[in-house]
Design an enzyme around this catalytic site. Structure first.
Site, short mmCIF file in Angstrom:
data_model
loop_
_atom_site.label_atom_id
_atom_site.label_comp_id
_atom_site.label_asym_id
_atom_site.label_seq_id
_atom_site.Cartn_x
_atom_site.Cartn_y
_atom_site.Cartn_z
N ASP A 123 22.64 41.69 58.61
CA ASP A 123 23.23 41.53 59.93
C ASP A 123 22.97 42.84 60.69
O ASP A 123 22.27 43.72 60.17
CB ASP A 123 24.73 41.19 59.85
CG ASP A 123 25.59 42.33 59.33
OD1 ASP A 123 25.07 43.40 58.95
OD2 ASP A 123 26.82 42.14 59.29
N CYS B 161 25.01 43.55 54.58
CA CYS B 161 25.90 43.53 55.74
C CYS B 161 26.82 44.73 55.56
O CYS B 161 26.55 45.59 54.73
CB CYS B 161 26.64 42.20 55.89
SG CYS B 161 27.87 41.83 54.63
N THR C 129 29.77 45.19 54.14
CA THR C 129 30.27 45.34 52.76
C THR C 129 29.41 44.62 51.74
O THR C 129 29.57 44.84 50.54
CB THR C 129 31.70 44.77 52.63
OG1 THR C 129 31.66 43.37 52.91
CG2 THR C 129 32.67 45.49 53.55
N GLY C 130 28.56 43.72 52.18
CA GLY C 130 27.78 42.88 51.28
C GLY C 130 28.52 41.60 50.92
O GLY C 130 27.93 40.64 50.44
N VAL C 131 29.81 41.57 51.17
CA VAL C 131 30.64 40.43 50.76
C VAL C 131 30.38 39.19 51.61
O VAL C 131 30.06 38.12 51.10
CB VAL C 131 32.14 40.81 50.78
CG1 VAL C 131 33.01 39.60 50.48
CG2 VAL C 131 32.42 41.92 49.77
N HIS D 90 22.50 38.61 32.72
CA HIS D 90 23.51 37.69 32.21
C HIS D 90 23.76 36.48 33.11
O HIS D 90 24.09 35.41 32.61
CB HIS D 90 24.84 38.41 32.01
CG HIS D 90 24.80 39.45 30.94
ND1 HIS D 90 25.93 40.12 30.54
CD2 HIS D 90 23.78 39.95 30.20
CE1 HIS D 90 25.60 40.99 29.59
NE2 HIS D 90 24.30 40.91 29.37
N ARG E 101 22.82 32.87 24.96
CA ARG E 101 24.20 32.50 25.26
C ARG E 101 24.48 32.54 26.76
O ARG E 101 25.35 31.82 27.26
CB ARG E 101 25.18 33.40 24.51
CG ARG E 101 25.26 34.82 25.01
CD ARG E 101 26.19 35.68 24.15
NE ARG E 101 26.50 36.95 24.74
CZ ARG E 101 25.74 38.04 24.66
NH1 ARG E 101 24.59 38.00 24.01
NH2 ARG E 101 26.11 39.16 25.23
N HIS E 102 23.73 33.35 27.49
CA HIS E 102 23.91 33.45 28.94
C HIS E 102 23.41 32.20 29.64
O HIS E 102 23.96 31.80 30.66
CB HIS E 102 23.21 34.70 29.48
CG HIS E 102 23.64 35.96 28.80
ND1 HIS E 102 24.93 36.45 28.89
CD2 HIS E 102 22.96 36.81 28.00
CE1 HIS E 102 25.03 37.56 28.18
NE2 HIS E 102 23.84 37.80 27.63
#
Length: 157
Positions: free
Chosen positions: A8, A65, A67-69, A98, A132-133
Site C-alpha cells: 500500500d 503495508c 504493519t503487514g497485518v 512448516h 508431518r507438516h
C-alpha cells in the site's frame, strides 16, 4: 522463481527494498506498485497478489503495508493462499518449512530495510519440509475448502 510484489502507500520504500533483495538473489520480480505518492488501500493489492499466486501466475508473493497485518489478511481471503506476517527471519523461515507459506507480508512501521532484506532472504531460501507438516497443511486446506463449500451452499438459499 517468479515473484509478485505489492504494497500500500505506507510501505512503498520497504517494498522497493524487498524487491531489490529478491532480484539480487536471482529471482524474477514483478512489482505491482503503487508508485511513490500514489494512495492505495492495502486490501486491493493484498487480494491482487493472492489471486495471482493462487492462479499459479507467480510462484510466491511478497507484500507490505504499515504493519503487514491488513495486507496479509486480505491475501489470506483468497483460497489457496497461506500468507504470514513476519517481523524476524526465524519465523519467516519456519513459515515456509512448516506451513508452506506462499506469501510473505512485512510491516514498514515494524521492520527497517536491513531487517526486511534478511527476512526476505531467509523466507526465499527456505523450502517446505513436507512429512508431518504436509498433513497439517492439508488440514488447513480442508478447513478452507469446507468453508468455501458452506458459503456456496448458504448462498443458494
Amino acid at each position: 522463481m517468479r515473484i509478485v510484489i505489492a504494497s500500500d502507500h505506507a510501505a512503498v520504500d520497504l517494498r522497493l527494498e524487498m524487491a531489490a533483495e529478491a532480484r539480487e538473489l536471482g529471482h524474477e520480480v514483478t512489482d505491482l506498485g503503487p508508485a511513490p505518492g500514489e494512495a492505495l488501500d492495502y486490501p486491493v493489492n493484498g487480494a491482487r497478489v493472492g489471486r495471482l499466486v493462487a492462479a499459479g501466475t507467480y510462484d510466491l508473493g511478497l507484500l507490505a503495508c504499515g504493519t503487514g497485518v491488513g495486507i496479509s489478511i486480505s491475501a489470506n481471503k483468497v483460497p489457496g493462499i497461506r500468507a504470514a506476517v513476519c517481523s524476524e527471519p526465524y519465523s519467516a523461515r519456519l513459515s515456509r518449512e512448516h506451513n508452506n507459506t506462499n506469501v510473505l507480508a512485512l510491516g514498514s512501521r515494524v521492520v527497517g530495510p536491513g531487517l526486511a532484506r534478511m527476512i526476505v532472504r531467509e523466507w526465499l531460501a527456505a523450502e517446505f519440509q513436507g512429512g508431518r507438516h504436509a498433513r497439517r497443511v492439508d488440514l488447513i486446506t480442508q478447513i478452507e475448502q469446507s468453508l468455501d463449500a458452506t458459503a456456496h451452499s448458504d448462498s443458494s438459499h
